[in-house]
Motif scaffolding. Structure first.
Motif, PDB file in Angstrom:
ATOM      1  N   VAL A 170       0.862  -1.179   0.000  1.00 49.80           N
ATOM      2  CA  VAL A 170       0.000   0.000   0.000  1.00 49.80           C
ATOM      3  C   VAL A 170       0.897   1.228   0.000  1.00 49.80           C
ATOM      4  CG1 VAL A 170      -1.848   1.239   1.167  1.00 49.80           C
ATOM      5  CG2 VAL A 170      -1.780  -1.257   1.265  1.00 49.80           C
ATOM      6  N   SER A 171       0.929   1.947  -1.114  1.00 52.08           N
ATOM      7  CA  SER A 171       1.769   3.136  -1.257  1.00 52.08           C
ATOM      8  C   SER A 171       0.915   4.367  -1.014  1.00 52.08           C
ATOM      9  CB  SER A 171       2.385   3.184  -2.658  1.00 52.08           C
ATOM     10  OG  SER A 171       3.112   1.992  -2.926  1.00 52.08           O
ATOM     11  N   LEU A 172       1.307   5.160  -0.035  1.00 50.98           N
ATOM     12  CA  LEU A 172       0.548   6.339   0.358  1.00 50.98           C
ATOM     13  C   LEU A 172       1.295   7.600  -0.037  1.00 50.98           C
ATOM     14  CD1 LEU A 172      -0.312   5.060   3.930  1.00 50.98           C
ATOM     15  CD2 LEU A 172      -1.885   5.145   2.023  1.00 50.98           C
ATOM     16  N   SER A 173       0.556   8.576  -0.538  1.00 52.19           N
ATOM     17  CA  SER A 173       1.159   9.860  -0.862  1.00 52.19           C
ATOM     18  C   SER A 173       1.274  10.679   0.415  1.00 52.19           C
ATOM     19  CB  SER A 173       0.304  10.611  -1.886  1.00 52.19           C
ATOM     20  OG  SER A 173       0.821  11.897  -2.119  1.00 52.19           O
ATOM     21  N   PRO A 174       2.450  11.249   0.721  1.00 55.13           N
ATOM     22  CA  PRO A 174       2.620  11.987   1.981  1.00 55.13           C
ATOM     23  C   PRO A 174       1.697  13.185   2.122  1.00 55.13           C
ATOM     24  CG  PRO A 174       4.738  11.532   0.938  1.00 55.13           C
ATOM     25  CD  PRO A 174       3.681  11.194  -0.065  1.00 55.13           C
ATOM     26  N   ALA A 175       1.256  13.775   1.020  1.00 57.56           N
ATOM     27  CA  ALA A 175       0.422  14.977   1.091  1.00 57.56           C
ATOM     28  C   ALA A 175      -0.805  14.815   0.217  1.00 57.56           C
ATOM     29  CB  ALA A 175       1.213  16.207   0.653  1.00 57.56           C
ATOM     30  N   GLN A 176      -1.864  15.542   0.565  1.00 59.65           N
ATOM     31  CA  GLN A 176      -3.081  15.505  -0.219  1.00 59.65           C
ATOM     32  C   GLN A 176      -2.951  16.404  -1.439  1.00 59.65           C
ATOM     33  OE1 GLN A 176      -5.957  16.396   3.067  1.00 59.65           O
ATOM     34  NE2 GLN A 176      -7.025  14.642   2.250  1.00 59.65           N
ATOM     35  N   LYS A 177      -3.776  16.125  -2.442  1.00 65.51           N
ATOM     36  CA  LYS A 177      -3.800  16.940  -3.648  1.00 65.51           C
ATOM     37  C   LYS A 177      -4.454  18.289  -3.350  1.00 65.51           C
ATOM     38  CE  LYS A 177      -5.029  14.764  -7.389  1.00 65.51           C
ATOM     39  NZ  LYS A 177      -5.827  13.944  -8.311  1.00 65.51           N
ATOM     40  N   VAL A 178      -4.320  19.198  -4.310  1.00 62.48           N
ATOM     41  CA  VAL A 178      -4.859  20.546  -4.127  1.00 62.48           C
ATOM     42  C   VAL A 178      -6.362  20.500  -3.859  1.00 62.48           C
ATOM     43  CG1 VAL A 178      -5.172  22.794  -5.214  1.00 62.48           C
ATOM     44  CG2 VAL A 178      -3.050  21.518  -5.565  1.00 62.48           C
ATOM     45  N   GLY A 179      -7.066  19.611  -4.508  1.00 63.72           N
ATOM     46  CA  GLY A 179      -8.517  19.506  -4.337  1.00 63.72           C
ATOM     47  C   GLY A 179      -8.940  18.885  -3.036  1.00 63.72           C
ATOM     48  N   GLY A 180      -8.005  18.440  -2.212  1.00 62.22           N
ATOM     49  CA  GLY A 180      -8.338  17.846  -0.925  1.00 62.22           C
ATOM     50  C   GLY A 180      -8.435  16.342  -0.935  1.00 62.22           C
ATOM     51  N   SER A 181      -8.164  15.690  -2.061  1.00 60.53           N
ATOM     52  CA  SER A 181      -8.267  14.235  -2.148  1.00 60.53           C
ATOM     53  C   SER A 181      -6.909  13.586  -1.906  1.00 60.53           C
ATOM     54  CB  SER A 181      -8.817  13.820  -3.510  1.00 60.53           C
ATOM     55  OG  SER A 181      -7.938  14.243  -4.536  1.00 60.53           O
ATOM     56  N   THR A 182      -6.960  12.339  -1.512  1.00 65.32           N
ATOM     57  CA  THR A 182      -5.762  11.551  -1.250  1.00 65.32           C
ATOM     58  C   THR A 182      -5.688  10.417  -2.260  1.00 65.32           C
ATOM     59  OG1 THR A 182      -5.810  12.039   1.115  1.00 65.32           O
ATOM     60  CG2 THR A 182      -4.584  10.088   0.430  1.00 65.32           C
ATOM     61  N   GLU A 183      -4.543  10.226  -2.854  1.00 67.11           N
ATOM     62  CA  GLU A 183      -4.336   9.119  -3.781  1.00 67.11           C
ATOM     63  C   GLU A 183      -3.420   8.091  -3.135  1.00 67.11           C
ATOM     64  OE1 GLU A 183      -3.142   9.711  -7.755  1.00 67.11           O
ATOM     65  OE2 GLU A 183      -4.805  11.036  -8.288  1.00 67.11           O
ATOM     66  N   PHE A 184      -3.760   6.824  -3.327  1.00 68.74           N
ATOM     67  CA  PHE A 184      -2.888   5.759  -2.868  1.00 68.74           C
ATOM     68  C   PHE A 184      -3.007   4.589  -3.839  1.00 68.74           C
ATOM     69  CE2 PHE A 184      -6.978   5.077  -0.873  1.00 68.74           C
ATOM     70  CZ  PHE A 184      -7.167   3.705  -0.888  1.00 68.74           C
ATOM     71  N   ALA A 185      -2.011   3.729  -3.793  1.00 68.98           N
ATOM     72  CA  ALA A 185      -1.963   2.601  -4.723  1.00 68.98           C
ATOM     73  C   ALA A 185      -1.828   1.296  -3.952  1.00 68.98           C
ATOM     74  CB  ALA A 185      -0.803   2.760  -5.704  1.00 68.98           C
ATOM     75  N   ILE A 186      -2.439   0.261  -4.486  1.00 71.15           N
ATOM     76  CA  ILE A 186      -2.312  -1.090  -3.927  1.00 71.15           C
ATOM     77  C   ILE A 186      -1.710  -1.986  -4.996  1.00 71.15           C
ATOM     78  CG2 ILE A 186      -3.562  -3.097  -3.045  1.00 71.15           C
ATOM     79  CD1 ILE A 186      -5.636  -1.260  -1.884  1.00 71.15           C
ATOM     80  N   ASP A 187      -0.528  -2.498  -4.722  1.00 74.12           N
ATOM     81  CA  ASP A 187       0.108  -3.483  -5.604  1.00 74.12           C
ATOM     82  C   ASP A 187      -0.018  -4.853  -4.949  1.00 74.12           C
ATOM     83  OD1 ASP A 187       1.955  -1.944  -7.808  1.00 74.12           O
ATOM     84  OD2 ASP A 187       1.718  -0.761  -5.991  1.00 74.12           O
ATOM     85  N   TYR A 188      -0.484  -5.824  -5.702  1.00 69.80           N
ATOM     86  CA  TYR A 188      -0.566  -7.170  -5.141  1.00 69.80           C
ATOM     87  C   TYR A 188      -0.066  -8.190  -6.148  1.00 69.80           C
ATOM     88  CZ  TYR A 188      -4.832  -7.965  -7.922  1.00 69.80           C
ATOM     89  OH  TYR A 188      -5.730  -8.112  -8.945  1.00 69.80           O
TER      90      TYR A 188
END
Length: 466
Positions: A170-188
């Protein structure tokens, strides 16, 4: 007209023979001219007659030619294009992998490593990064995943977990985007050879499993950070029953010998190397006893922050906790300090403590938060709690407890609710608390940058006396 022609013929026949040929030619030309004139006059004359329509229709074009156009070559149909912007999970997506509830799948990427069939899913959520991280740490621990690594305190790195033949990152972005959303990725990946070669802690037992060990500097003023801490592979059967995310909290408090349990075979309190029956519901008397012991041990060098035990001369506050009760000194001491509601504080007229009743979530926070803030709890209402925490069942929370719950939110990542229950939109105020959950709430006392943990207390005890 015929009379004219015959007259001409008779007149010409009386002329010389040499003119007979010329006359015949003239007669034929004249006849053709008159025939054409007659036809033109006939058509013009009958334009308005009943027969004109039939004549026009006979000369008109075939109407079938206008009704049936000539065949035109038709190109083959274009291939349908998916216009939806919502991606879909792969058909073979493993159901063992937890999915964050408040997130939308925005992309399913191709395998990053064809040899390992590694698939990447990109997600987007309106929740902050720490909520996503806490959710996966809690869920992986609850579902018996092996956590290989965790992100650093500043959000760098990824959360890696394995289970049987699955490996998830689970890769998490340290900061939120300008619009207030958070992006993260799941590699399996399935059947990955890297699972067998996962990083192991550097100790004598190579099969050790690293767990999340919240660590603090042993001086006040430093906030705790999450880091991987090696642990013995030989986990006892009782310890294996503790949710993985709570094990280190329980282990630290057990070493401090504050989680004393009264055995059914003896009236005396016993302290073991681990917490017995960690998933058993904790009683109100047990939590009151642990609350006093944990606070006093963690603040062993800060006498001003310790809770004074009640003495025999104290008049019992609760009718069901007499002086002869084995936990009278702790329960009475909390009431006299104003930590728990009683007739002394004027917050309740209830004269019963119900020591053997199950401890509920809202009661645990109501008792614990005053020892974190050391201040009067703020005013609160249902809307305020719902706005801060997002609890769908905020209306079920007791009005007194809502003040402590709101104050707990202001403690950020050190909030008791986040540490014990992880990410949740349902608080369950009347739900009973387990022994392991109760222990996790007692691991840290204080507000941000001004508190101490059980780990700090252990490090202080291990230092030689000056």
């Amino acid at each position: 007209m015929l009379n004219i022609i015959f007259t001409q013929r008779r007149g010409n026949s009386q002329g010389p023979a040499k003119t007979s040929k010329t006359n015949k030619t003239n007669i034929l030309a004249t006849a053709k001219t008159w025939v054409a004139l007659c036809l033109l006059v006939s058509v013009t004359a009958c334009a308005n007659s009943p027969n004109s329509k039939a004549l026009q229709e006979s000369l008109a074009a075939d109407p079938k030619l206008t009704e049936t156009p000539l065949p035109v070559p038709v190109p083959p149909p274009a291939t349908a294009v998916e216009t939806s912007t919502t991606a879909k999970l792969p058909p073979d997506f493993p159901t063992e992998i937890p999915l964050y509830p408040n997130a939308q799948l925005i992309e399913v990427g191709p395998p990053t490593d064809p040899s390992q069939k590694n698939v990447r899913l990109r997600w987007e959520s309106t929740d902050p990064v720490n909520s996503v991280q806490n959710f996966y740490q809690l869920e992986f621990g609850r579902r018996n995943w092996k956590i290989v690594s965790l992100p650093t305190a500043d959000g760098q790195g990824a959360l890696v977990a394995t289970r049987e033949n699955l490996r998830v990152t689970v890769s998490l972005s340290p900061a939120q985007k300008v619009g207030g959303s958070t992006e993260f990725a799941i590699d399996y990946s399935k059947d990955s050879p890297e699972i067998a070669a996962s990083p192991q802690p550097n100790n004598s037992e190579s099969s050790a499993s690293p767990t999340a060990s919240p660590t603090l500097s042993n001086s006040e003023g430093t906030a705790p950070t999450l880091s991987a801490s090696p642990k013995s592979a030989k986990v006892s059967q009782q310890e294996s029953q503790i949710p993985q995310q709570l094990r280190q909290y329980v282990a630290d408090l057990t070493q401090l010998e504050v989680l004393k349990v009264r055995s059914t075979k003896s009236a005396n309190l016993e302290t073991g190397s681990t917490l017995p029956e960690p998933n058993k519901i904790v009683t109100r008397r047990e939590y009151a006893r642990w609350l006093v012991a944990a606070n006093n041990q963690i603040y062993a060098s800060r006498q001003a922050k310790q809770i004074r035990l009640a003495v025999d001369s104290s008049e019992p506050v609760f009718s069901d906790v007499p002086k002869t009760d084995p936990d009278f000194s702790a329960i009475q001491g909390l009431a006299e300090a104003g930590v728990i509601p009683s007739s002394l504080s004027g917050e309740t007229k209830d004269v019963k403590f119900r020591p053997d009743a199950p401890l509920t979530r809202e009661t645990m926070i109501l008792w614990k938060v005053p020892l974190d803030t050391r201040q009067v709890l703020p005013t609160a209402n249902i809307d305020g709690v719902k706005e801060k925490w997002g609890f769908q069942d905020a209306s079920k929370i007791d009005s007194q407890a809502s003040r402590a719950i709101l104050a707990d939110f202001n403690n950020g990542d050190l909030a008791n609710i986040r540490r014990v229950f992880g990410f949740t939109t349902l608080f369950g105020p009347k739900k009973s608390v387990t022994r392991a959950e109760a222990a996790a709430s007692l691991w840290y006392f204080g507000v941000q940058d001004q508190g101490l943990s059980a780990k700090d207390a252990l490090e202080a005890k291990s230092k030689p006396a000056q």
